[in-house]
Design an enzyme around this catalytic site. Structure first.
Site, PDB file in Angstrom:
ATOM      1  N   ASP A  26       0.824  -1.211   0.000  1.00 34.04           N
ATOM      2  CA  ASP A  26       0.000   0.000   0.000  1.00 34.04           C
ATOM      3  C   ASP A  26       0.859   1.263   0.000  1.00 34.04           C
ATOM      4  OD1 ASP A  26      -0.948  -2.288   1.366  1.00 34.04           O
ATOM      5  OD2 ASP A  26      -2.388  -1.170   2.560  1.00 34.04           O
ATOM      6  N   ALA A  27       2.026   1.163   0.621  1.00 38.07           N
ATOM      7  CA  ALA A  27       2.899   2.329   0.776  1.00 38.07           C
ATOM      8  C   ALA A  27       3.274   2.935  -0.568  1.00 38.07           C
ATOM      9  CB  ALA A  27       4.160   1.944   1.540  1.00 38.07           C
TER      10      ALA A  27
END
Length: 398
Positions: A185-186
């Site tokens: 997700d980062a």
């Protein structure tokens, strides 16, 4: 005043550099335990909910690939979301994708009220990011909206805090090979901010830092055989009920959205751009191959039979990315147009009469189950981003 499109055309030009990347570029490293970050509570109730009775589904929307039909769907969903949630707007990552989508909705529909809602949040927040867990990428996600607003109206206050934090990030004294972005997700949270800092300053240090960290993350989490990202190292050996690996829909949606946001800005002659294009094409091909009969994807991508409902947030980001790929001629139109036509139609089937967008998995880091009514702001952000690219696609068709 400079629009984002004007700056992008000036800096990037119209050409796109294509190229193939060798399989070693995407090889996985040995599993690394996911770090434990300081926890900042996320108000899940503010980000969305799942009522038992959300009312009837919408009957006034059309899935036709026409700009007016697409804009109507975008406005219906955006109007409901702003009316329902603006009082809860905050600086958490959960809302960041919504702000990106609202800015895209204003640009696409010509209605400034969605941009104004984001600007009100920015002004209330003094144009500052969360900074409790530096260098945690989630706390940087809001920077994309701030910098897009800066590009629309370049007042120094709009970028100063974001720039300060990005400058701190790239001079960190940690081991340069330490995995900073250890969860997939980062890649949606931090790289688009760094790429915009490059766009604004013309200083490649931001792009070079992003590039270095991106391929560390890819080397750890990207499966070169399945052409999907593990959410984090915990899932390297876990399996779905059918024995296949666990690949989370929204996590891969975050990555596909990130690839769009980076490729949109990265210069055509940037040395590693072909690697991003190659990964984008690999993932798009895989996603097209596993698309569900209803046009959508389940929460666990490789075990759809274990999940009763489609997952709209991941599906929306996939639609956004694949439509972008067609628009930019990265993906073959004949092959992929049917994919996004089916997915857009499938997503619209989960819009309620009042504009609520349902079938969105709540805050999580893995596949899960949820109610048909479940609606969360990041999924709406993905929907509005998808609509913006579907609108472009419709314009090029007519």
């Amino acid at each position: 005043m400079y629009s984002l499109n004007f700056v992008l055309l000036r800096r990037v030009g119209l050409s796109v550099l294509f190229g193939a990347a060798c399989s070693c570029c995407f090889a996985q490293t040995a599993p690394v335990a996911a770090p434990v970050a300081k926890v900042v509570p996320v108000d899940g109730a503010a980000a969305g909910d799942a009522p038992d009775d959300p009312g009837p589904l919408a009957t006034d929307l059309s899935a036709q690939l026409k700009p007016k039909a697409i804009d109507k769907a975008m406005k219906k969903v955006a109007d409901w979301q702003v009316g329902y949630a603006e009082a809860h707007f905050n600086k958490q990552w959960t809302f960041a994708a919504l702000y990106d989508g609202l800015l895209a909705a204003s640009k696409t529909t010509g209605d400034p009220k969605y941009r104004e809602a984001v600007q009100r949040l920015a002004e209330r927040s003094d144009w500052t990011l969360l900074n409790a867990r530096f260098p945690h990428a989630d706390d940087q996600a809001l920077g994309q909206a701030y910098l897009d607003l800066y590009l629309n109206d370049p007042r120094p206050v709009r970028m100063s805090d974001t720039k300060e934090i990005m400058d701190r990030l790239i001079v960190r004294q940690d081991d340069p090979d330490k995995l900073l972005w250890w969860w997939c997700d980062a890649l949606f949270m931090s790289p688009p901010v760094l790429s915009r800092m490059y766009l604004i300053t013309n200083d490649r240090k931001y792009l070079d830092y992003m590039d270095h960290e991106w391929w560390l993350t890819s080397g750890s989490l990207y499966d070169p055989h399945e052409h999907l990202y593990f959410r984090d190292s915990r899932y390297f050996t876990q399996k779905q009920a059918n024995g296949k690996p666990i690949f989370w829909s929204r996590g891969n949606g975050w990555v596909m959205g990130a690839l769009v946001n980076v490729l949109r800005i990265m210069p055509a002659d940037y040395p590693s751009r072909p690697k991003y294009v190659a990964q984008f094409k690999e993932m798009a091909e895989k996603l097209a191959a596993i698309q569900g009969p209803d046009g959508l994807w389940r929460s666990g991508l490789l075990d759809p039979d274990s999940y009763d409902l489609p997952e709209v947030s991941g599906s929306a980001f996939f639609t956004y990315a694949i439509a972008y790929g067609i628009n930019e001629k990265i993906l073959d139109r004949k092959t992929y147009l049917p994919v996004v036509e089916r997915s857009w139609k499938g997503i619209l089937a989960h819009v309620y009469a009042n504009g609520r967008l349902g079938s969105i998995q709540p805050i999580d880091g893995q596949p899960g189950k949820f109610k048909p009514s479940a609606s969360y702001v990041y999924g709406v952000g993905g929907f509005l981003l998808a609509g913006s690219e579907m609108h472009r696609l419709a314009e090029s068709k007519h």
